[in-house]
Design a protein around this motif. Structure first.
Motif, PDB file in Angstrom:
ATOM      1  N   LEU A  77       0.838  -1.204   0.000  1.00 50.25           N
ATOM      2  CA  LEU A  77       0.000   0.000   0.000  1.00 50.25           C
ATOM      3  C   LEU A  77       0.873   1.254   0.000  1.00 50.25           C
ATOM      4  O   LEU A  77       0.960   1.939  -1.007  1.00 50.25           O
ATOM      5  CB  LEU A  77      -0.997   0.007   1.158  1.00 50.25           C
ATOM      6  N   ARG A  78       1.504   1.573   1.115  1.00 52.73           N
ATOM      7  CA  ARG A  78       2.534   2.626   1.192  1.00 52.73           C
ATOM      8  C   ARG A  78       3.469   2.199   2.319  1.00 52.73           C
ATOM      9  O   ARG A  78       3.025   1.584   3.285  1.00 52.73           O
ATOM     10  CB  ARG A  78       1.917   3.997   1.573  1.00 52.73           C
ATOM     11  N   ALA A 110      13.806  10.015  -5.643  1.00 49.94           N
ATOM     12  CA  ALA A 110      13.632  10.772  -6.882  1.00 49.94           C
ATOM     13  C   ALA A 110      14.219  10.056  -8.090  1.00 49.94           C
ATOM     14  O   ALA A 110      13.686  10.133  -9.185  1.00 49.94           O
ATOM     15  CB  ALA A 110      14.255  12.161  -6.732  1.00 49.94           C
ATOM     16  N   LEU A 139      14.504   6.835  -8.326  1.00 50.01           N
ATOM     17  CA  LEU A 139      13.904   5.491  -8.334  1.00 50.01           C
ATOM     18  C   LEU A 139      14.834   4.378  -7.839  1.00 50.01           C
ATOM     19  O   LEU A 139      14.430   3.238  -7.740  1.00 50.01           O
ATOM     20  CB  LEU A 139      13.386   5.115  -9.741  1.00 50.01           C
ATOM     21  N   PHE A 198       8.789  14.593   1.862  1.00 46.93           N
ATOM     22  CA  PHE A 198       7.894  15.546   1.209  1.00 46.93           C
ATOM     23  C   PHE A 198       6.951  16.164   2.232  1.00 46.93           C
ATOM     24  O   PHE A 198       6.407  15.472   3.090  1.00 46.93           O
ATOM     25  CB  PHE A 198       7.060  14.835   0.130  1.00 46.93           C
ATOM     26  N   VAL A 223       3.192  16.790  -6.423  1.00 48.38           N
ATOM     27  CA  VAL A 223       3.983  15.754  -5.758  1.00 48.38           C
ATOM     28  C   VAL A 223       4.782  15.016  -6.830  1.00 48.38           C
ATOM     29  O   VAL A 223       4.223  14.538  -7.810  1.00 48.38           O
ATOM     30  CB  VAL A 223       3.081  14.754  -4.996  1.00 48.38           C
ATOM     31  N   LEU A 224       6.082  14.967  -6.632  1.00 49.69           N
ATOM     32  CA  LEU A 224       6.973  14.328  -7.596  1.00 49.69           C
ATOM     33  C   LEU A 224       6.568  12.871  -7.810  1.00 49.69           C
ATOM     34  O   LEU A 224       6.321  12.150  -6.852  1.00 49.69           O
ATOM     35  CB  LEU A 224       8.411  14.399  -7.064  1.00 49.69           C
ATOM     36  N   PRO A 233       8.302   9.983  -9.618  1.00 53.04           N
ATOM     37  CA  PRO A 233       9.411   9.443 -10.427  1.00 53.04           C
ATOM     38  C   PRO A 233       8.996   8.241 -11.271  1.00 53.04           C
ATOM     39  O   PRO A 233       9.532   8.034 -12.355  1.00 53.04           O
ATOM     40  CB  PRO A 233      10.476   9.065  -9.391  1.00 53.04           C
ATOM     41  N   GLN A 234       8.010   7.468 -10.789  1.00 51.18           N
ATOM     42  CA  GLN A 234       7.563   6.310 -11.577  1.00 51.18           C
ATOM     43  C   GLN A 234       6.870   6.783 -12.853  1.00 51.18           C
ATOM     44  O   GLN A 234       7.094   6.239 -13.938  1.00 51.18           O
ATOM     45  CB  GLN A 234       6.619   5.436 -10.750  1.00 51.18           C
ATOM     46  N   LYS A 294      -3.013   4.209  -8.257  1.00 54.23           N
ATOM     47  CA  LYS A 294      -3.395   2.817  -8.016  1.00 54.23           C
ATOM     48  C   LYS A 294      -4.895   2.713  -7.857  1.00 54.23           C
ATOM     49  O   LYS A 294      -5.581   3.695  -7.533  1.00 54.23           O
ATOM     50  CB  LYS A 294      -2.655   2.221  -6.835  1.00 54.23           C
ATOM     51  N   LYS A 347      -8.824   6.480   6.683  1.00 50.45           N
ATOM     52  CA  LYS A 347      -8.079   5.802   7.747  1.00 50.45           C
ATOM     53  C   LYS A 347      -6.886   4.999   7.254  1.00 50.45           C
ATOM     54  O   LYS A 347      -5.950   4.760   8.001  1.00 50.45           O
ATOM     55  CB  LYS A 347      -9.014   4.865   8.523  1.00 50.45           C
ATOM     56  N   LEU A 348      -6.925   4.538   6.001  1.00 48.57           N
ATOM     57  CA  LEU A 348      -5.831   3.667   5.562  1.00 48.57           C
ATOM     58  C   LEU A 348      -5.454   3.792   4.087  1.00 48.57           C
ATOM     59  O   LEU A 348      -4.275   3.893   3.749  1.00 48.57           O
ATOM     60  CB  LEU A 348      -6.195   2.190   5.862  1.00 48.57           C
ATOM     61  N   LEU A 349      -6.458   3.764   3.215  1.00 44.27           N
ATOM     62  CA  LEU A 349      -6.142   3.529   1.798  1.00 44.27           C
ATOM     63  C   LEU A 349      -5.391   4.676   1.132  1.00 44.27           C
ATOM     64  O   LEU A 349      -4.588   4.444   0.233  1.00 44.27           O
ATOM     65  CB  LEU A 349      -7.437   3.208   1.020  1.00 44.27           C
ATOM     66  N   ALA A 350      -5.655   5.915   1.560  1.00 43.09           N
ATOM     67  CA  ALA A 350      -4.961   7.051   0.954  1.00 43.09           C
ATOM     68  C   ALA A 350      -4.256   7.861   2.037  1.00 43.09           C
ATOM     69  O   ALA A 350      -4.689   7.875   3.193  1.00 43.09           O
ATOM     70  CB  ALA A 350      -5.952   7.932   0.208  1.00 43.09           C
ATOM     71  N   ASN A 351      -3.177   8.498   1.666  1.00 44.23           N
ATOM     72  CA  ASN A 351      -2.476   9.396   2.587  1.00 44.23           C
ATOM     73  C   ASN A 351      -2.724  10.829   2.116  1.00 44.23           C
ATOM     74  O   ASN A 351      -2.214  11.227   1.072  1.00 44.23           O
ATOM     75  CB  ASN A 351      -0.981   9.068   2.589  1.00 44.23           C
ATOM     76  N   VAL A 381      -1.563  13.566   2.791  1.00 45.38           N
ATOM     77  CA  VAL A 381      -0.398  14.435   2.599  1.00 45.38           C
ATOM     78  C   VAL A 381      -0.010  14.468   1.120  1.00 45.38           C
ATOM     79  O   VAL A 381       0.377  15.498   0.584  1.00 45.38           O
ATOM     80  CB  VAL A 381       0.805  13.950   3.446  1.00 45.38           C
ATOM     81  N   MET A 382      -0.144  13.312   0.459  1.00 45.66           N
ATOM     82  CA  MET A 382       0.370  13.244  -0.915  1.00 45.66           C
ATOM     83  C   MET A 382      -0.622  12.722  -1.931  1.00 45.66           C
ATOM     84  O   MET A 382      -0.362  12.771  -3.130  1.00 45.66           O
ATOM     85  CB  MET A 382       1.627  12.371  -0.944  1.00 45.66           C
TER      86      MET A 382
END
Lengths: 220, 80
Positions: free
Chosen positions: A57-58, A106, A108, A148, B13-14, B16-17, B40, B64-68, B70-71
């Motif tokens: 997830l993160r 940045a 990768l 960030f 928000v950067l 890179p992918q 995603k 609560k979980l799936l997304a943050n 902040v970004m």
């Protein structure tokens, strides 16, 4: 000092940090499984590095919701010092104990090498083993270490002296070269580099020993 | 009901992918490609029959979980 190290599924620096803490305090820390709901008696909590929950997830997202984290958050808010290294830093951000987030590097690349940091704040209990402006070498090993936060948050962190460490040669694209930050009250530190991997000449130096000795001295 | 949750990085928000994908697409000869962003998608089933209730539950999961926040931003699609 009575430290407690939280062990998550796929933590992999829990043993290293236990060795570093034992070296500094003379006794082994309590190791606490993430599924427990209450911490033992402790005056210092560590969230170690690793890849908790496979970074699914993160990075740090699932670990931040582990049962033990409710007690960690409560104790942190009541003033108990909390140190998060690498994945521990990611968990602290995901848990809302530190502002911002750690994004994919940045370039990768997974970055795995020793980096030089500048100590920006030597007033905190975590950095009392150092002088302000001192350079220290700690290893980094991460894929998601690109700090960030929005400009307002970054300005506030800098203005309040809450940037504890900065990279001399930014390895991951972190905003304003930030390697480690403190919370508002100064009792929570998150940093991407690993002081626990620099505690013996055999590992490349003793800057980590100074970090943990400073901590133990400040906590005593 | 089914929920389809799309999570994307916030503007600024950067990513890179996304940048690496963009470079690879250009390498394949796709000219005029820009601002590639990778997100995603999470699909899940809910034992709810009411759309509003299902949406409220998915919202809470995102917070609560799936997304943050902040970004990331998120969008929820509910279907039967």
């Amino acid at each position: 000092m009575k430290p407690a190290v939280i062990v998550f599924p796929a933590s992999n620096c829990d043993r290293d940090i236990a060795v570093a803490l034992e070296q500094a305090t003379g006794k082994p820390p309590a190791m606490v499984w993430h599924g427990d709901t209450t911490l033992p008696e402790t005056d210092f909590i560590v969230l170690p590095g690793g890849f908790s929950y496979g970074d699914y997830l993160r990075s740090g997202a699932m670990a931040a919701k582990s049962p033990i984290m409710r007690d960690v958050i409560e104790k942190a808010k009541a003033g108990t010092p909390v140190l998060g290294v690498c994945n521990g830093f990611q968990i602290l951000c995901e848990a809302g104990l530190l502002p911002g987030a750690l994004l994919r590097n940045a370039e990768l690349n997974f970055v795995c090498r020793t980096v030089t940091l500048k100590v920006e704040n030597s007033q905190s209990m975590f950095t009392s083993g150092f002088e302000k402006g001192q350079y220290v070498d700690f290893p980094v090993a991460h894929h998601d270490g690109n700090y960030f936060a929005d400009d307002e948050t970054l300005n506030r962190l800098e203005g309040d002296g809450r940037v504890a460490f900065r990279y001399l040669d930014n390895p991951n694209g972190s905003a304003r070269d930030i390697a480690g930050i403190l919370n508002d009250a100064g009792n929570v530190l998150g940093l991407m580099p690993h002081p626990e991997r620099m505690i013996s000449p055999l590992l490349g130096g003793l800057d980590g020993t100074a970090f943990f000795k400073g901590l133990a001295g400040a906590a005593a | 009901m089914k929920a389809k949750i799309t999570i994307t990085l916030k503007d600024g928000v950067l990513d890179p992918q996304g940048k690496a994908i963009e470079r690879a697409l250009k390498g394949l000869g796709f000219d005029g490609v820009f601002d590639v962003r990778q997100g995603k998608e999470i699909e899940l089933k809910l034992d709810e029959t009411d759309e509003a209730a299902a949406r409220a539950k998915a919202e809470e999961m995102c917070r609560k979980l799936l997304a943050n926040p902040v970004m990331e931003n998120y969008a929820i699609e509910i279907t039967a």
